[in-house]
Design a protein around this motif. Structure first.
Motif, PDB file in Angstrom:
ATOM      1  N   ASP A  68      -4.945  18.602  -9.456  1.00 20.51           N
ATOM      2  CA  ASP A  68      -5.612  19.687 -10.175  1.00 20.51           C
ATOM      3  C   ASP A  68      -4.639  20.439 -11.078  1.00 20.51           C
ATOM      4  O   ASP A  68      -3.437  20.182 -11.061  1.00 20.51           O
ATOM      5  CB  ASP A  68      -6.249  20.654  -9.172  1.00 20.51           C
ATOM      6  CG  ASP A  68      -7.556  21.247  -9.663  1.00 20.51           C
ATOM      7  OD1 ASP A  68      -7.736  21.355 -10.901  1.00 20.51           O
ATOM      8  OD2 ASP A  68      -8.395  21.613  -8.827  1.00 20.51           O
ATOM      9  N   LYS A  69      -5.170  21.355 -11.847  1.00 21.15           N
ATOM     10  CA  LYS A  69      -4.377  22.242 -12.708  1.00 21.15           C
ATOM     11  C   LYS A  69      -4.487  23.646 -12.119  1.00 21.15           C
ATOM     12  O   LYS A  69      -5.573  24.070 -11.736  1.00 21.15           O
ATOM     13  CB  LYS A  69      -4.898  22.212 -14.141  1.00 21.15           C
ATOM     14  CG  LYS A  69      -4.682  20.864 -14.801  1.00 21.15           C
ATOM     15  CD  LYS A  69      -5.364  20.818 -16.155  1.00 21.15           C
ATOM     16  CE  LYS A  69      -5.174  19.488 -16.838  1.00 21.15           C
ATOM     17  NZ  LYS A  69      -5.775  18.362 -16.127  1.00 21.15           N
ATOM     18  N   TRP A  70      -3.345  24.370 -12.068  1.00 18.90           N
ATOM     19  CA  TRP A  70      -3.282  25.630 -11.343  1.00 18.90           C
ATOM     20  C   TRP A  70      -2.765  26.765 -12.214  1.00 18.90           C
ATOM     21  O   TRP A  70      -1.937  26.562 -13.100  1.00 18.90           O
ATOM     22  CB  TRP A  70      -2.366  25.473 -10.119  1.00 18.90           C
ATOM     23  CG  TRP A  70      -2.897  24.445  -9.186  1.00 18.90           C
ATOM     24  CD1 TRP A  70      -2.571  23.117  -9.153  1.00 18.90           C
ATOM     25  CD2 TRP A  70      -3.889  24.638  -8.192  1.00 18.90           C
ATOM     26  NE1 TRP A  70      -3.291  22.474  -8.180  1.00 18.90           N
ATOM     27  CE2 TRP A  70      -4.114  23.386  -7.582  1.00 18.90           C
ATOM     28  CE3 TRP A  70      -4.607  25.736  -7.754  1.00 18.90           C
ATOM     29  CZ2 TRP A  70      -5.026  23.217  -6.547  1.00 18.90           C
ATOM     30  CZ3 TRP A  70      -5.515  25.569  -6.725  1.00 18.90           C
ATOM     31  CH2 TRP A  70      -5.712  24.312  -6.131  1.00 18.90           C
ATOM     32  N   ILE A  71      -3.237  27.970 -11.902  1.00 20.32           N
ATOM     33  CA  ILE A  71      -2.783  29.176 -12.585  1.00 20.32           C
ATOM     34  C   ILE A  71      -1.660  29.795 -11.749  1.00 20.32           C
ATOM     35  O   ILE A  71      -1.799  29.977 -10.535  1.00 20.32           O
ATOM     36  CB  ILE A  71      -3.939  30.177 -12.759  1.00 20.32           C
ATOM     37  CG1 ILE A  71      -5.052  29.534 -13.593  1.00 20.32           C
ATOM     38  CG2 ILE A  71      -3.447  31.472 -13.402  1.00 20.32           C
ATOM     39  CD1 ILE A  71      -6.350  30.312 -13.610  1.00 20.32           C
ATOM     40  N   VAL A  72      -0.553  30.105 -12.411  1.00 20.44           N
ATOM     41  CA  VAL A  72       0.607  30.677 -11.736  1.00 20.44           C
ATOM     42  C   VAL A  72       0.336  32.143 -11.410  1.00 20.44           C
ATOM     43  O   VAL A  72      -0.065  32.918 -12.277  1.00 20.44           O
ATOM     44  CB  VAL A  72       1.868  30.539 -12.610  1.00 20.44           C
ATOM     45  CG1 VAL A  72       3.042  31.287 -12.002  1.00 20.44           C
ATOM     46  CG2 VAL A  72       2.202  29.075 -12.824  1.00 20.44           C
ATOM     47  N   ARG A  73       0.597  32.526 -10.180  1.00 17.57           N
ATOM     48  CA  ARG A  73       0.401  33.903  -9.730  1.00 17.57           C
ATOM     49  C   ARG A  73       1.702  34.709  -9.815  1.00 17.57           C
ATOM     50  O   ARG A  73       1.707  35.860 -10.212  1.00 17.57           O
ATOM     51  CB  ARG A  73      -0.128  33.873  -8.294  1.00 17.57           C
ATOM     52  CG  ARG A  73      -0.135  35.172  -7.555  1.00 17.57           C
ATOM     53  CD  ARG A  73      -1.389  35.925  -7.816  1.00 17.57           C
ATOM     54  NE  ARG A  73      -1.375  37.198  -7.108  1.00 17.57           N
ATOM     55  CZ  ARG A  73      -2.408  37.704  -6.508  1.00 17.57           C
ATOM     56  NH1 ARG A  73      -3.546  37.055  -6.502  1.00 17.57           N
ATOM     57  NH2 ARG A  73      -2.328  38.868  -5.928  1.00 17.57           N
ATOM     58  N   ASN A  74       2.824  34.085  -9.387  1.00  9.26           N
ATOM     59  CA  ASN A  74       4.083  34.808  -9.304  1.00  9.26           C
ATOM     60  C   ASN A  74       5.237  33.827  -9.465  1.00  9.26           C
ATOM     61  O   ASN A  74       5.112  32.666  -9.086  1.00  9.26           O
ATOM     62  CB  ASN A  74       4.173  35.516  -7.949  1.00  9.26           C
ATOM     63  CG  ASN A  74       5.286  36.524  -7.872  1.00  9.26           C
ATOM     64  OD1 ASN A  74       6.114  36.620  -8.767  1.00  9.26           O
ATOM     65  ND2 ASN A  74       5.318  37.285  -6.792  1.00  9.26           N
ATOM     66  N   VAL A  75       6.359  34.317 -10.000  1.00  6.15           N
ATOM     67  CA  VAL A  75       7.564  33.515 -10.141  1.00  6.15           C
ATOM     68  C   VAL A  75       8.745  34.341  -9.663  1.00  6.15           C
ATOM     69  O   VAL A  75       8.901  35.501 -10.058  1.00  6.15           O
ATOM     70  CB  VAL A  75       7.798  33.091 -11.617  1.00  6.15           C
ATOM     71  CG1 VAL A  75       9.082  32.289 -11.751  1.00  6.15           C
ATOM     72  CG2 VAL A  75       6.614  32.318 -12.160  1.00  6.15           C
ATOM     73  N   SER A 100     -10.679  25.481 -12.618  1.00  6.78           N
ATOM     74  CA  SER A 100     -12.141  25.475 -12.508  1.00  6.78           C
ATOM     75  C   SER A 100     -12.654  26.617 -11.635  1.00  6.78           C
ATOM     76  O   SER A 100     -13.859  26.856 -11.576  1.00  6.78           O
ATOM     77  CB  SER A 100     -12.619  24.128 -11.957  1.00  6.78           C
ATOM     78  OG  SER A 100     -12.116  23.930 -10.653  1.00  6.78           O
ATOM     79  N   GLY A 101     -11.750  27.318 -10.939  1.00  7.64           N
ATOM     80  CA  GLY A 101     -12.155  28.453 -10.117  1.00  7.64           C
ATOM     81  C   GLY A 101     -12.745  28.085  -8.775  1.00  7.64           C
ATOM     82  O   GLY A 101     -13.338  28.919  -8.106  1.00  7.64           O
ATOM     83  N   THR A 102     -12.551  26.842  -8.333  1.00  6.22           N
ATOM     84  CA  THR A 102     -13.139  26.401  -7.070  1.00  6.22           C
ATOM     85  C   THR A 102     -12.210  26.556  -5.870  1.00  6.22           C
ATOM     86  O   THR A 102     -12.661  26.481  -4.730  1.00  6.22           O
ATOM     87  CB  THR A 102     -13.594  24.936  -7.160  1.00  6.22           C
ATOM     88  OG1 THR A 102     -12.472  24.124  -7.509  1.00  6.22           O
ATOM     89  CG2 THR A 102     -14.708  24.774  -8.183  1.00  6.22           C
TER      90      THR A 102
END
Length: 84
Positions: free
Chosen positions: A45-52, A64-66
């Protein structure tokens, strides 16, 4: 900003670091930050980074928000596909 330029597709370049809000893909050899095996569905999947923080990146929601997984991953296993 009108929302149309929120995401710009492009390859990750030298000096183009991963930041919160970026969308990333995982390398096929990726593991969790602690070395545990990562399921194939996560790597696919493709992911959104929250923190680094250093080489530790928290991926959270898939595009996709699932799924929301809040998983730490080493930066070396990520490839940025969209940047904010």
């Amino acid at each position: 900003m009108d929302g149309t330029d929120a995401l710009v597709q492009g390859p990750q370049e030298s000096g183009d670091s991963i930041r919160p809000g970026d969308v990333v893909e995982l390398e096929v050899t990726a593991t969790y930050y602690d070395g545990r095996i990562m399921p194939e569905w996560v790597k696919a999947d493709k992911w959104i980074v929250r923190n680094v923080s250093g080489d530790r990146v928290i991926i959270n929601e898939n595009v996709s928000g699932t799924h929301n997984i809040m998983c730490p991953v080493r930066m070396k296993y990520l490839r940025k596909i969209y940047k904010r």
